[in-house]
Scaffold this active site. Structure first.
Site, PDB file in Angstrom:
ATOM      1  CE  LYS A  66     -24.232 -22.295  -8.631  1.00 55.91           C
ATOM      2  NZ  LYS A  66     -24.049 -21.911  -9.995  1.00 55.91           N
TER       3      LYS A  66
HETATM    4  C1  PLP Z   1     -23.156 -21.457 -11.210  1.00 61.36           C
HETATM    5  C2  PLP Z   1     -21.897 -20.487 -11.469  1.00 61.36           C
HETATM    6  C3  PLP Z   1     -21.916 -19.613 -12.525  1.00 61.36           C
HETATM    7  C4  PLP Z   1     -22.622 -19.863 -13.579  1.00 61.36           C
HETATM    8  O1  PLP Z   1     -24.131 -19.899 -13.636  1.00 61.36           O
HETATM    9  P1  PLP Z   1     -25.099 -20.541 -14.660  1.00 61.36           P
HETATM   10  O2  PLP Z   1     -26.599 -19.961 -14.234  1.00 61.36           O
HETATM   11  O3  PLP Z   1     -24.996 -21.831 -14.838  1.00 61.36           O
HETATM   12  O4  PLP Z   1     -24.672 -19.687 -15.698  1.00 61.36           O
HETATM   13  C5  PLP Z   1     -21.225 -18.547 -12.471  1.00 61.36           C
HETATM   14  N1  PLP Z   1     -20.436 -18.304 -11.501  1.00 61.36           N
HETATM   15  C6  PLP Z   1     -20.297 -18.962 -10.449  1.00 61.36           C
HETATM   16  C7  PLP Z   1     -19.231 -18.865  -9.392  1.00 61.36           C
HETATM   17  C8  PLP Z   1     -21.193 -20.448 -10.360  1.00 61.36           C
HETATM   18  O5  PLP Z   1     -21.023 -20.948  -9.467  1.00 61.36           O
END
Ligand code: PLP
Length: 401
Positions: free
Chosen positions: A191
């Site tokens: 991210k």
């Molecule tokens: C990465 C992601 C999540 C989950 O995030 P985590 O921190 O891994 O729980 C949820 N929604 C979307 C759209 C994502 O890309």
């Protein structure tokens, strides 16, 4: 006989490696040498700096965005008998958490330009059991929040935002994280800001206070302080909570990443501009949009193929990029195509025609601050080479190549 493939580069370009510098490494080492490695002073500081950065009234650091979305639903008392409207164009965990609380996920199709949830389809999906809307700011582009908030106001619904991609993004001048009732961010390795694993929930202080208790076993009052010098052995369990807290090791990474975020975002925008310039005039390709009222976080660069202009499908296009040493990904296989949801709710692919059609022609190209100008040129060269080789000759050749 086919011509040999031009490999473009000698080493494989991974889709999305984490952007960790020596500063994060030093911050982790510093934390490990300190007396506090789990939730403590650095987590508190990360929460307040994050909230301040967005202008959010309160923030709660967690071990994932999924945990944040789950706690958002529990904090707002959503459960069996309730319906939550969300998008099929998301990662599975946005929908799993609705299942986890025993509520029913109701999918609403997406808008063709931003691939975010379509407010018209949301309005059509409302029933007397609807309690909340969960938009996902896909690829970093804000969903169209004004009509969604209006629908929520008319029907007395909560708005819970999946902002896993949307740090930092704005809608009509307002930062994502300051708009809906509760907003969850992800700090997963790929991210825009990472703590390896981690997440943050933002919202009104009363909601964040309850979510905080639920995030640490349902223990009352700053339970994490119970081991410091001023701590007390006494605590009360007021709910059956979860173990969702962030550690100070993660917060140490997050604090450095937050400082670096403006520079990292600047680099993302530069790369997006280069890709748009290179692909904008190629008939076989459609570049992503950014609406005039929105500022995207540009988490993903989602290129769409005009399949009638090509002799190969998306899977083959990805394979052709892979043999040219370019890593890509697909965001996302829509929720209604996955066996669990397909079978449980009897979904057909065409139930959400926009999501289904767009899914078949989208590819996420590498987009992260660690890409060099040469890397970006390699991606562009590889994409252009694949298009040139597999262009459908029924159409006049694009002169923009
Ligand atoms: C990465 C992601 C999540 C989950 O995030 P985590 O921190 O891994 O729980 C949820 N929604 C979307 C759209 C994502 O890309």
């Amino acid at each position: 006989m086919t011509e040999p493939v031009n490999r473009v580069r000698s080493t494989f370009l991974p889709f999305s490696p984490p952007a960790i510098s020596e500063e994060e490494i030093a911050a982790v080492a510093d934390t490990l040498r300190s007396a506090w490695i789990t939730t403590g002073p650095k987590t508190k500081r990360f929460e307040s700096e994050f909230a301040q950065y967005l202008g959010a009234p309160a923030a709660l650091a967690l071990n994932s965005c999924t945990a944040g979305l789950h706690l958002a639903l529990v904090t707002l008392d959503l459960g069996p008998g309730d319906e939550v409207i969300t998008t099929p164009m998301t990662f599975c965990s946005s929908v799993h958490v609705i299942e986890h609380v025993g509520a029913r996920p109701v999918l609403a199709d997406i808008e063709p330009d931003t691939l975010t949830i379509d407010p018209t389809r949301v309005a059509e999906a409302i029933t007397p059991r609807t309690r909340a809307i969960m938009p996902v700011h896909y690829a970093g582009h804000p969903a169209d929040m004004a009509p969604l908030l209006e629908i929520a106001r008319q029907h007395g619904l909560y708005v819970i935002e999946d902002a896993a991609h949307a740090l930092p993004a704005s809608y009509r001048g307002q930062r994502i994280g300051t708009i809906g009732d509760l907003t969850a961010f992800s700090f997963y390795a790929t991210k825009n800001l990472t703590t390896a694993e981690g997440g943050m929930l933002t919202g009104a202080p009363e909601l964040i206070d309850r979510a905080r208790i639920l995030s640490l076993h349902g223990m009352s009052r700053d339970a994490w302080k119970r081991y410091d010098a001023n701590g007390s052995w006494y605590y009360e369990v007021v709910e059956a909570g979860w173990k969702y807290n962030m550690t100070d090791i993660q917060a140490a990474i997050g604090l450095v990443q937050l400082q670096r975020l403006p520079t990292m975002q600047q680099r993302r925008r530069e790369i997006v501009a280069r890709y748009n310039e290179a692909f904008g005039l190629i008939d076989a390709l459609q570049t992503p949009t950014e609406r005039p009222d929105s500022e995207s976080a540009w988490h993903l660069y989602v290129l769409r193929l005009n399949l009638d202009r090509l002799t190969i499908d998306r899977a083959r296009f990805i394979e052709e990029l892979r043999v040219r040493n370019i890593g890509t990904s697909v965001h996302f296989i829509p929720i209604h195509l996955h066996p669990y949801y397909r079978d449980k709710y009897g979904f057909q692919p065409e139930d959400f025609p926009v999501a289904y059609r767009e899914y078949q022609r989208l590819i996420s190209l590498p987009l992260h601050p660690g890409l060099s100008d040469e890397d970006v040129q390699d991606v562009i060269a590889a994409v252009k080479d694949v298009v040139a080789r597999y262009q459908n000759q029924r159409y006049p050749l694009s002169d923009s190549m």
